[in-house]
Every structure is written in structure tokens, then in C-alpha cells.
Design a protein around this motif. Structure first.
Motif, short mmCIF file in Angstrom:
data_model
loop_
_atom_site.label_atom_id
_atom_site.label_comp_id
_atom_site.label_asym_id
_atom_site.label_seq_id
_atom_site.Cartn_x
_atom_site.Cartn_y
_atom_site.Cartn_z
N MET B 1 0.84 -1.21 0.00
CA MET B 1 0.00 0.00 0.00
C MET B 1 0.87 1.25 0.00
O MET B 1 0.72 2.15 -0.84
N VAL B 2 1.82 1.29 0.95
CA VAL B 2 2.75 2.42 1.03
C VAL B 2 3.55 2.51 -0.26
O VAL B 2 3.72 3.58 -0.84
N GLU B 3 3.97 1.32 -0.70
CA GLU B 3 4.77 1.24 -1.93
C GLU B 3 3.98 1.78 -3.12
O GLU B 3 4.49 2.54 -3.94
N THR B 4 2.71 1.40 -3.20
CA THR B 4 1.88 1.84 -4.31
C THR B 4 1.70 3.34 -4.30
O THR B 4 1.78 4.00 -5.34
N ALA B 5 1.44 3.90 -3.10
CA ALA B 5 1.25 5.35 -3.01
C ALA B 5 2.53 6.07 -3.41
O ALA B 5 2.48 7.09 -4.09
N ASP B 6 3.67 5.49 -3.02
CA ASP B 6 4.94 6.12 -3.34
C ASP B 6 5.19 6.13 -4.84
O ASP B 6 5.63 7.12 -5.40
N GLN B 7 4.86 4.99 -5.47
CA GLN B 7 5.17 4.84 -6.90
C GLN B 7 3.96 5.12 -7.79
O GLN B 7 3.95 4.76 -8.95
N LEU B 8 2.93 5.78 -7.22
CA LEU B 8 1.65 5.97 -7.91
C LEU B 8 1.85 6.51 -9.32
O LEU B 8 1.33 5.97 -10.31
N PHE B 9 2.64 7.58 -9.44
CA PHE B 9 2.77 8.25 -10.73
C PHE B 9 3.63 7.44 -11.70
O PHE B 9 3.40 7.46 -12.90
N VAL B 10 4.60 6.70 -11.14
CA VAL B 10 5.43 5.85 -12.00
C VAL B 10 4.58 4.75 -12.59
O VAL B 10 4.62 4.46 -13.80
N ILE B 11 3.72 4.12 -11.72
CA ILE B 11 2.83 3.05 -12.19
C ILE B 11 1.86 3.58 -13.23
O ILE B 11 1.62 2.97 -14.28
N LEU B 12 1.33 4.78 -12.94
CA LEU B 12 0.37 5.41 -13.86
C LEU B 12 1.01 5.63 -15.23
O LEU B 12 0.39 5.35 -16.27
N GLN B 13 2.27 6.09 -15.21
CA GLN B 13 2.96 6.34 -16.48
C GLN B 13 3.15 5.05 -17.25
O GLN B 13 2.87 4.97 -18.45
N HIS B 14 3.58 3.97 -16.53
CA HIS B 14 3.79 2.69 -17.22
C HIS B 14 2.49 2.17 -17.79
O HIS B 14 2.44 1.62 -18.89
N TRP B 15 1.39 2.35 -17.02
CA TRP B 15 0.08 1.87 -17.46
C TRP B 15 -0.34 2.59 -18.73
O TRP B 15 -0.78 1.98 -19.70
N LEU B 16 -0.18 3.93 -18.72
CA LEU B 16 -0.59 4.73 -19.88
C LEU B 16 0.25 4.39 -21.11
O LEU B 16 -0.28 4.23 -22.21
N VAL B 17 1.56 4.23 -20.89
CA VAL B 17 2.44 3.91 -22.02
C VAL B 17 2.11 2.51 -22.54
O VAL B 17 2.06 2.26 -23.74
N GLY B 18 1.83 1.58 -21.61
CA GLY B 18 1.53 0.21 -22.00
C GLY B 18 0.27 0.09 -22.85
O GLY B 18 0.14 -0.80 -23.67
N HIS B 19 -0.70 1.00 -22.62
CA HIS B 19 -1.95 0.92 -23.36
C HIS B 19 -1.91 1.70 -24.67
O HIS B 19 -2.89 1.68 -25.41
N ALA B 20 -0.81 2.39 -24.92
CA ALA B 20 -0.73 3.17 -26.15
C ALA B 20 -0.31 2.25 -27.29
O ALA B 20 0.26 1.19 -27.06
#
Lengths: 164, 391, 103
Positions: B1-20
């Protein structure tokens, strides 16, 4: 492709620097050439040199030249495009030197070797090199810069009694 | 949970790039951080303008903007609309092209500084091997744009302001770089990411920030003084001293170009504060070991806001210096102190840890400071000022 | 396209432009700018040969460029100081006017 673009920018900046009438425009074009050259260095994998090029040439040398221009301009005279009397022979010398260099590059064997893989040049390696193998040149450069600093100040300092 | 909050924007970027679509991926993975930098620091600029006007108002015993929205918090929007709709006046004699290029290049350079700024764990656009050098290289371009603005306006006040600004920025760039070199020596790297990682550990509950060492503390103070001068802020605001040369190098700018200059100046201030945070205050790392559960980027922006508040506080409380004081301070105090600080950092590196190291290094920092200060203050007559009022 | 030959060609072009400028223009500052361009062309050659030549791990080309940049900075500082002090005596930066030592 990128190399062609930045090489063109560099050459255009250099030509503009040498041919514009207004001196300040010349210097601004010169900084464009320096910056283009810095990008070429970055493309060649020399990160430290590219950034040092921007720091020294754009940040220091260009500003130094600008100060010199503002200190030596003839009181608001319109900048004239003055060329040397022997401009024809000078131009011929320049064109001839380019011709010889281009001919040599075209016919040399060095440019037909295969392209080697990108060499490594980390900051660590450069630092080690400067401190171990190239320590003496580094010290000499330090001495030279100090001498140049003192010399430049001594030459340019405004001495009141001498201007009388 | 803490890890996810910390890396929230990194994960978001990977998700967005992955769906492009595959052809867009490489462009998108660069474009997304760039857009994020533009939006976040643009917003920070808006927040800072209102914070600064309100804070200065509070210090100067007045209200500050209080008409737009509740407590005047919508003032930045009003300012933006105003600057966008104002007429763009270019002087007749001005060098049109250079006059237009100066603010554009300034803002471009100011934004490109953020490419090497680690705003959170794994949140940096380019982890350059020579990150700190990149920072200084790009910020030296900003000096040239100031000259372009001052010269192209064909106005004696703007030229004077530009010359003052360049002289000041070149003089203070030397102590700024020398103060940063201590950190590069200690961290053994010029990469901003590595420098932050070197400071991420904890002893007990206290972090390993470089500011908690004698040389780091002195270095941080020297760095901040030089940074204030470098960003042309009070008490070093001679280039734009309103009472002397009106507005300095941007006197002939109006409307949107003026807003761009304002933006560039504030972005430069954020960038140099960000560099100070990265070098001395541990970047995105938490200040106490039991606070690490908060996301790293929150810590970075909390520190950045604190630095901005300090800048506003300084601006509200200190008077402007004279040019001779400015230059004497740079060359006779800042330069020797930063050089001695460099020696101190070296001594710190080679002495064994423990109390002795602290004593020796504190001695090396404090004694030159006292001696230099005493030496420079010789001949000053400090006495109670007698005010004479107009009769 | 980035290969040794194109780098060398760019460097030759820069050198010739700098040479032409230094020979043709009469303003002392522009002559200095031309010299700076020629120095930069030489630097580009060093970097190109470091990149494409044998033994890049020795970093010799790179080190030479570092020292060359240092020398160029010193040269610019002293050169401009000379131009400024010359300007104070003869009130011009035109190098063809500096002929008081002509016999």
C-alpha cells in the motif's frame, strides 16, 4: 538524421556569426553554433564535454565577448560591414583550405573503418583520468588560468593617470 | 500500500504507455513526464505568486490581494487573464527578433532544467551521469537570455539592468558551483539520483543528509546565499531595483512576454531551490525514519514550499544591497569561505568518524568565518542610527 | 549518417568558416570569434577520433578537449582584455588602424 540537423544548425550559426553586420547578432549566432556543437558532442557520447562546452562557451566566453563589444563600440555609430582590403585572397585561402581538408577526408583510409561500439566515458573515468594520468596537465591548466586571470585584470584595469 | 502510493505516478505512467499503440510508446514515455513537469511547476508558479503577495502583505502590515475569490486565492487566474489580454507593446527601435526570442528561450531553458530533478523515488526524466553539470550548463543559458532582453530593448535602464544582472550572476555562480562541489566530492557522483540515494539512510531516527555535517551546513548556507543572488531576488535584486532602474532588463516587456519573464524567473528560483534540496536536504527522502510511509514526492514538494517561504521571508525583511557591497561580499567573503569549505569536506572524508572529526571540521568552518567577518568589518562604525525627520 | 567522415567534414567546414572570418573581417572581436571557431573545429576532431578511433578507453581525445576548452577560455579572456585596452588608446576596434609601429 539528427546529426545532419545539428550540423546544419552549427554551420548556419558559424556563417551568420562571421557575416552579420551587427556585432551582438554575431555573438548570438556564435552561441547557436556552440550549442549545436555541444549537441553533436552529446550525440558522439561525450556527455561531459558537451555540457562543459555549453557551460564555458555559452555561459562564459559569449558573455565575455558581449561585454567587450559593449565596452568598445564607437558611440552609437551605425555598424558598418567593414572587410579587409585583401578579402579576395583571404577568401581564396579559406576555400582552398576547406578543399584540401575535404579532399583528404574523402581519400583517407581512416574514414572507411567500421564504426566501433559506443565507448564508455563515465564521470568516474574522467575524474580518475584527470587525477591520475593527466594530473600534471591539469595542474598546468590551473596555473595557466590563474596567470590569464591576473594578466587580463592587469591589462584591462582602468588606470586614471594613463588616460590623461 | 505504502509502496503503491509512493510509486503511484510511475505506475500510472507505465500503465498509460503500455496501453498506447506500439509506435507511440517511445514518444509517450518521454512526453508524459514532460507534460507532468509543465503542469506541476506551472501550478506551483501560480501558487507561489499568491503566496508571495499574501506573505509580503502580511510582513508589510497590509492585506495583499483580497478581492478575487475567498481571501483573494483566485488572484493568479485574474493575473493570467490580464496578462494574456493586455496589448503587447514592442518599442519602435527594439531589435524585434531578439526581443521576441529572449523570453521564449528563458522559459525553455528554465523548464529544461527540471529534466534532471528527482522529484520522487524513480521520478526523474533523465538520470544523467553529469546531472549537476547539466543544471549549471542550462542555467548559464539563462544569463545570456537576460542580456538579450536588456540589449534588444534599446533602453538604457534595461541595458543597465542586464549588465548588473550578468555581473551579479557570474560573480555568484563561482561560489554556487564551489559549494555544490563539496557534495559531489562526498557523494562521489554528479548524478542527482545517486546524490539523493547517498543521503537516504538513517542513524537512529536522524537522516544522513549532507546538511547535518559541518561542511554541509556551511555549504548549504553559502549555497542558499548564492542561490538568492543567482535568482535575482531581494536582497540581491539590484538588476530590477524599482527605485533605481525601474524594472531592469524587462522594462520594455508587456503583456504575455512580461508574464513569461516572470514565469522564467520563478522557475529558476524553484529549480535552484530544488537543486539545494537535492544536494543538501536529502531530495525526496523523509526527514525522520518513522515518517517514511509518506510518499517521496510529497516530501520533495514540502521541502520546496518551505524553501519558497524562506525566500519570501528574506525578501520581506532585508533591504537591497549596494553594488560595491554585492561584489565585495561575493569575492571577499563567499569565495574564500567556499574554498575553505572544500578543504573541510576533504578533511571530513579522510578523518575517522567520531567526535574528533566533528570538532576539527566545526573548527575549520567557524574560525575562518569569525576571522573573515571581523576582517571585513574593520573600519565599520556600527552605532545606533539617528533619524532626522523633515521639519 | 553519424560517422567519422561526416564529423571531420563538419569540423573542416567550421575551420574554414572561422579562418575566412578571421582573415576577412577587420573588427578585432570578430577575428577573435573566428579563432574560437577554429579551436572548436579542432575540438570536434578530437572527440570524433576518440569516438571512432582505437583505444577509446584511454580517454586521451576527451582529456585533450577538456584542456583545450580551458586554454580557449584563458585565450578569450586575455584577448578581450587586450582589445579593450587597445580601444582605450586608439578608440577603435578595427585592427587595420593599429599600425603605429609601421616603419
Amino acid at each position: 538524421m539528427l546529426f545532419t540537423i545539428f550540423a546544419t544548425i552549427t554551420v548556419a550559426g558559424a556563417v551568420a556569426a562571421m557575416s552579420l553586420r551587427n556585432l551582438v547578432h554575431s555573438v548570438l549566432a556564435l552561441t547557436l553554433a556552440f550549442a549545436g556543437l555541444a549537441v553533436v558532442y552529446l550525440q558522439l557520447g561525450a556527455q561531459f564535454i558537451g555540457l562543459a562546452q555549453i557551460l564555458v562557451y555559452v555561459g562564459a566566453v559569449a558573455i565575455l565577448i558581449v561585454f567587450a563589444i559593449l565596452l568598445t563600440r564607437d558611440a552609437e555609430a551605425t555598424p558598418k560591414f567593414i572587410v579587409d582590403r585583401s578579402w579576395k585572397s583571404s577568401g581564396a585561402v579559406a576555400i582552398a583550405s576547406f578543399g584540401v581538408l575535404a579532399w583528404a577526408i574523402h581519400h583517407s583510409a581512416a574514414s572507411r573503418h567500421a564504426v566501433p561500439p559506443q565507448p564508455e566515458a563515465t564521470m568516474q573515468q574522467i575524474g580518475n583520468g584527470l587525477m591520475m594520468r593527466f594530473a600534471l596537465p591539469l595542474e598546468i591548466i590551473g596555473l595557466l588560468l590563474t596567470a590569464a586571470l591576473i594578466g587580463a585584470v592587469t591589462i584591462a584595469i582602468h588606470e586614471k593617470q594613463e588616460t590623461r | 500500500m505504502v509502496e503503491t502510493a509512493d510509486q503511484l505516478f510511475v505506475i500510472l505512467q507505465h500503465w498509460l504507455v503500455g496501453h498506447a499503440p506500439a509506435s507511440l510508446r517511445s514518444i509517450l514515455s518521454v512526453l508524459l513526464p514532460v507534460i507532468a513537469i509543465l503542469v506541476v511547476f506551472g501550478l506551483l508558479f501560480a501558487i507561489t505568486t499568491i503566496l508571495e503577495r499574501k506573505g509580503l502583505g502580511r510582513i508589510q502590515n497590509r492585506y495583499g490581494p483580497n478581492r478575487t475569490g475567498p481571501f483573494g486565492v483566485l488572484q493568479p487566474i485574474a493575473d493570467a487573464i490580464k496578462s494574456l489580454t493586455k496589448e503587447d507593446v514592442v518599442p519602435q527601435a527594439a531589435d524585434k527578433i531578439v526581443h521576441f526570442l529572449a523570453p521564449v528561450v528563458l522559459v525553455l531553458a528554465a523548464f529544461s532544467i527540471y529534466a534532471v530533478m528527482p522529484v520522487g523515488r524513480n521520478m526523474v526524466l533523465a538520470n544523467l551521469d553529469a546531472g549537476v553539470l547539466y543544471f549549471f550548463a542550462v542555467s548559464s543559458v539563462m544569463e545570456l537570455t537576460i542580456f538579450m532582453a536588456g540589449w534588444s530593448s534599446r533602453n538604457k535602464y534595461s541595458l543597465l539592468g542586464a549588465m548588473r544582472a550578468i555581473a551579479q550572476m557570474i560573480s555568484y555562480e563561482v561560489p554556487l558551483i564551489l559549494a555544490s562541489i563539496t557534495v559531489i566530492m562526498a557523494a562521489g557522483s554528479m548524478s542527482t539520483v545517486t546524490i539523493v540515494e547517498k543521503q537516504a539512510g538513517f542513524t537512529g531516527i536522524l537522516p544522513h543528509w549532507f546538511v547535518f555535517t559541518p561542511w554541509g551546513f556551511a555549504g548549504f548556507i553559502l549555497f542558499m546565499i548564492a542561490a538568492t543572488a543567482e535568482s535575482n531576488r531581494s536582497p540581491f535584486d539590484l538588476p530590477e531595483g524599482e527605485s533605481e532602474i525601474i524594472a531592469g532588463y524587462y522594462i520594455e516587456y508587456s503583456g504575455f512576454k512580461f508574464a513569461l519573464f516572470f514565469l522564467g524567473e520563478y522557475l529558476g528560483m524553484f529549480a535552484i531551490s530544488g537543486l539545494g534540496i537535492t544536494l543538501f536536504l536529502g531530495g525526496w527522502s523523509a526527514p525522520l525514519s518513522f515518517l517514511t510511509w509518506l510518499p517521496s514526492y510529497l516530501w520533495f514538494f514540502a521541502k520546496l514550499l518551505a524553501m519558497i517561504v524562506v525566500f519570501i521571508w528574506i525578501r520581506g525583511t532585508l533591504p537591497r544591497m549596494r553594488t560595491d557591497q554585492l561584489m565585495n561580499f561575493a569575492w571577499k567573503f563567499m569565495l574564500p569561505m567556499t574554498l575553505l569549505n572544500l578543504v573541510t569536506a576533504g578533511v571530513w572524508r579522510f578523518l575517522p568518524g567520531g567526535l574528533l572529526r566533528w570538532l576539527v571540521c566545526s573548527f575549520l568552518v567557524v574560525v575562518p568565518y569569525v576571522l573573515l567577518g571581523r576582517g571585513l568589518m574593520q573600519g565599520w562604525k556600527l552605532e545606533k542610527r539617528v533619524y532626522r525627520f523633515a521639519e | 549518417m553519424t560517422s567519422l567522415a561526416s564529423c571531420l567534414l563538419l569540423s573542416a567546414l567550421l575551420f574554414s568558416i572561422g579562418l575566412a572570418g578571421a582573415l576577412i573581417r577587420r573588427n578585432a572581436i570578430l577575428v577573435l570569434i573566428g579563432i574560437e571557431l577554429m579551436l572548436n573545429a579542432a575540438n570536434l576532431n578530437f572527440i570524433a577520433f576518440w569516438r571512432y578511433g582505437p583505444n577509446p578507453e584511454a580517454l586521451t581525445g576527451m582529456m585533450f578537449v577538456i584542456f583545450s576548452i580551458g586554454v580557449a577560455a584563458a585565450e578569450a579572456a586575455v584577448g578581450l582584455a587586450l582589445i579593450i585596452s587597445l580601444y582605450r588608446y586608439i578608440k577603435t576596434a578595427d585592427i587595420d588602424e593599429v599600425n603605429s609601429m609601421r616603419g
